[in-house]
Design an enzyme around this catalytic site. Structure first.
Site, mmCIF file in Angstrom:
data_model
loop_
_atom_site.group_PDB
_atom_site.id
_atom_site.type_symbol
_atom_site.label_atom_id
_atom_site.label_comp_id
_atom_site.label_asym_id
_atom_site.label_seq_id
_atom_site.Cartn_x
_atom_site.Cartn_y
_atom_site.Cartn_z
ATOM 1 N N LYS A 113 0.830 -1.212 0.000
ATOM 2 C CA LYS A 113 0.000 0.000 0.000
ATOM 3 C C LYS A 113 0.861 1.257 0.000
ATOM 4 O O LYS A 113 0.494 2.265 -0.591
ATOM 5 C CB LYS A 113 -0.933 0.012 1.217
ATOM 6 C CG LYS A 113 -2.052 -1.012 1.139
ATOM 7 C CD LYS A 113 -3.012 -0.812 2.305
ATOM 8 C CE LYS A 113 -4.045 -1.926 2.389
ATOM 9 N NZ LYS A 113 -4.897 -1.776 3.579
ATOM 10 N N LYS A 200 -4.928 -10.863 -6.708
ATOM 11 C CA LYS A 200 -6.077 -11.031 -5.820
ATOM 12 C C LYS A 200 -7.252 -10.153 -6.251
ATOM 13 O O LYS A 200 -7.044 -9.024 -6.671
ATOM 14 C CB LYS A 200 -5.606 -10.620 -4.416
ATOM 15 C CG LYS A 200 -6.482 -11.042 -3.288
ATOM 16 C CD LYS A 200 -5.951 -10.495 -1.968
ATOM 17 C CE LYS A 200 -6.064 -8.996 -1.881
ATOM 18 N NZ LYS A 200 -5.696 -8.421 -0.598
ATOM 19 N N LYS A 203 -10.980 -4.639 -3.824
ATOM 20 C CA LYS A 203 -11.868 -3.480 -3.964
ATOM 21 C C LYS A 203 -11.158 -2.334 -4.658
ATOM 22 O O LYS A 203 -11.779 -1.476 -5.266
ATOM 23 C CB LYS A 203 -12.270 -2.972 -2.578
ATOM 24 C CG LYS A 203 -13.192 -3.857 -1.795
ATOM 25 C CD LYS A 203 -13.457 -3.136 -0.466
ATOM 26 C CE LYS A 203 -13.920 -4.058 0.617
ATOM 27 N NZ LYS A 203 -13.483 -3.620 1.947
HETATM 28 P P1 AMP Z 1 -10.889 -5.943 3.231
HETATM 29 O O1 AMP Z 1 -11.746 -5.739 2.038
HETATM 30 O O2 AMP Z 1 -9.446 -5.763 2.939
HETATM 31 O O3 AMP Z 1 -11.345 -5.205 4.437
HETATM 32 O O4 AMP Z 1 -11.048 -7.489 3.609
HETATM 33 C C1 AMP Z 1 -12.096 -8.005 4.400
HETATM 34 C C2 AMP Z 1 -11.998 -9.499 4.548
HETATM 35 O O5 AMP Z 1 -12.133 -10.128 3.264
HETATM 36 C C3 AMP Z 1 -10.658 -9.990 5.098
HETATM 37 O O6 AMP Z 1 -10.879 -11.116 5.932
HETATM 38 C C4 AMP Z 1 -9.900 -10.386 3.871
HETATM 39 O O7 AMP Z 1 -8.904 -11.347 4.127
HETATM 40 C C5 AMP Z 1 -10.998 -10.950 3.001
HETATM 41 N N1 AMP Z 1 -10.678 -10.829 1.571
HETATM 42 C C6 AMP Z 1 -10.438 -9.678 0.881
HETATM 43 N N2 AMP Z 1 -10.168 -9.936 -0.418
HETATM 44 C C7 AMP Z 1 -10.253 -11.293 -0.552
HETATM 45 C C8 AMP Z 1 -10.084 -12.185 -1.657
HETATM 46 N N3 AMP Z 1 -9.776 -11.739 -2.882
HETATM 47 N N4 AMP Z 1 -10.234 -13.518 -1.424
HETATM 48 C C9 AMP Z 1 -10.548 -13.974 -0.197
HETATM 49 N N5 AMP Z 1 -10.718 -13.193 0.888
HETATM 50 C C10 AMP Z 1 -10.580 -11.864 0.721
#
Ligand code: AMP
Ligand code: TRP
Length: 337
Positions: A113, A200, A203
């Protein structure tokens, strides 16, 4: 003795996608039967990178509504907004003072980041994993269900609890802070982008076509899947490192259809992409339909949402304050009268 506890959260940084759902939220739902779940919307994490205030407040409420729409039952789980419980910031400070700087400098997500922020990296971005440790440790969480990308942050939380708090300030038999375990599912813990099977689903990817958002309408899901990257082989298979797109799309299909890996491997072993893609789109549309319906009701009339968030805040605050006081006192900070 109460039930074991779960803590997890998602950042309100934009529309939630099927990676968030498969990797994290879908694991929270069955745990409600056996655990006390504390599920927060981590808005303080969302401001570690530049943000728009209006968007942040909208995303915070919509993320909480998504939790409910995905099957989190407020009678079994406490849903709350992280920033509304001041103990998160205060424990973060206490943990900051015992966490070595070089533990944070080596965090992969920080490095990734930070590159994107060029010369505008905030102190908050570096401190992000310590705040996450505070989130988890405040609730004496036994289990933390997250996607694979959070593994390193979880390990840090465990190390802070064990090596920097318990072993230095704990007395007696019972550890001062519970050392939590991660729960990372076997399949789907790292859902990949639709446009590149090596990166990956995220968002923050500027290409909307790289992800399926939980609130995407059926036509858009069809369109994104139609355009998803494929390869030139006939017959689809899991686990071939030269075919990351096939592995990813089959995994998504097996989770969303509920069919499981073995049946999917058999069904698709001789299938071409032209036959598979409509099946995948159908499975995604069907899986998301009930979530979208429930979400719409919750967001059109926010009364239920605000009651749930207030109740969740009240439940969480009692637990968080107790832990915070325990740590304050062990560190020698004078009690408030
Ligand atoms: P975040 O959007 O970064 O706040 O992620 C929220 C949750 O979603 C966390 O537990 C991440 O590890 C999971 N997560 C985010 N992106 C992925 C992805 N591409 N595959 C699986 N889990 C994800
Ligand atoms: N860092 C997590 C993510 O990006 C979000 C998060 C913050 C979290 N605090 C947490 C996840 C506590 C689990 C537990 O996905």
């Amino acid at each position: 003795m109460g039930r074991p506890r779960v803590l997890s959260g998602v950042q309100p940084t934009g529309a939630l996608h099927i990676g968030n759902w498969i990797g994290a939220i879908s694991s929270w739902v069955p745990l409600q039967e056996s655990h006390d779940n504390f599920l927060c919307v981590v808005d303080l994490h969302a401001i570690t990178v530049p943000h728009d205030p209006k968007q942040l407040s909208e995303n915070t409420l919509s993320t909480a509504a998504i939790y409910l729409a995905c099957g989190i039952d407020p009678k079994l789980s406490s849903i709350f907004i992280q920033s509304q419980i001041k103990a998160h910031s205060e424990l973060c400070w206490l943990l900051n003072c015992v966490t070595p700087l070089n533990w944070l400098e080596r965090m992969i997500q920080f490095k990734e980041k930070a590159v994107k922020q060029a010369d505008n990296v905030s102190v908050g971005l570096l401190d992000y994993p310590v705040l996450m440790a505070a989130d988890i440790l405040l609730y004496d969480a036994d289990l933390v269900p997250v996607g694979e990308d959070q593994k390193q942050h979880l390990e840090l939380a465990r190390n802070i609890a064990q090596q920097r708090i318990n072993s230095r300030f704990g007395k007696g038999q019972k550890p001062l802070l519970k050392v939590p375990k991660g729960l990372i599912r076997k399949e789907g813990a790292r859902v990949m982008s639709l446009t590149d099977g090596q990166s990956k689903m995220s968002k923050s990817d500027p290409n909307e076509g790289s992800r399926i958002n939980l609130l995407d309408p059926p036509e858009l899901i069809n369109k994104k899947i139609k355009r998803a990257k494929t390869d030139t082989h006939i017959g689809l298979e899991f686990g071939n490192i030269d075919r990351p797109e096939a592995d990813n799309l089959l995994t998504i299909y097996s989770v969303l259809s509920g069919m499981g890996r073995d049946s999917v491997a058999k069904e698709c072993s001789e299938m071409g992409w032209g036959t598979f893609k409509p099946l995948l789109a159908e499975a995604a549309i069907e899986a998301l339909k009930p979530i979208q319906k429930r979400y719409k009701d919750l967001i059109n009339d926010k009364t239920e949402l605000s009651i749930v968030l207030e109740q969740g805040r009240a439940n969480a605050e009692v637990v968080a304050e107790k832990t915070l006081n325990r740590v304050r006192s062990a560190l020698g900070l004078i009690e408030r009268n």
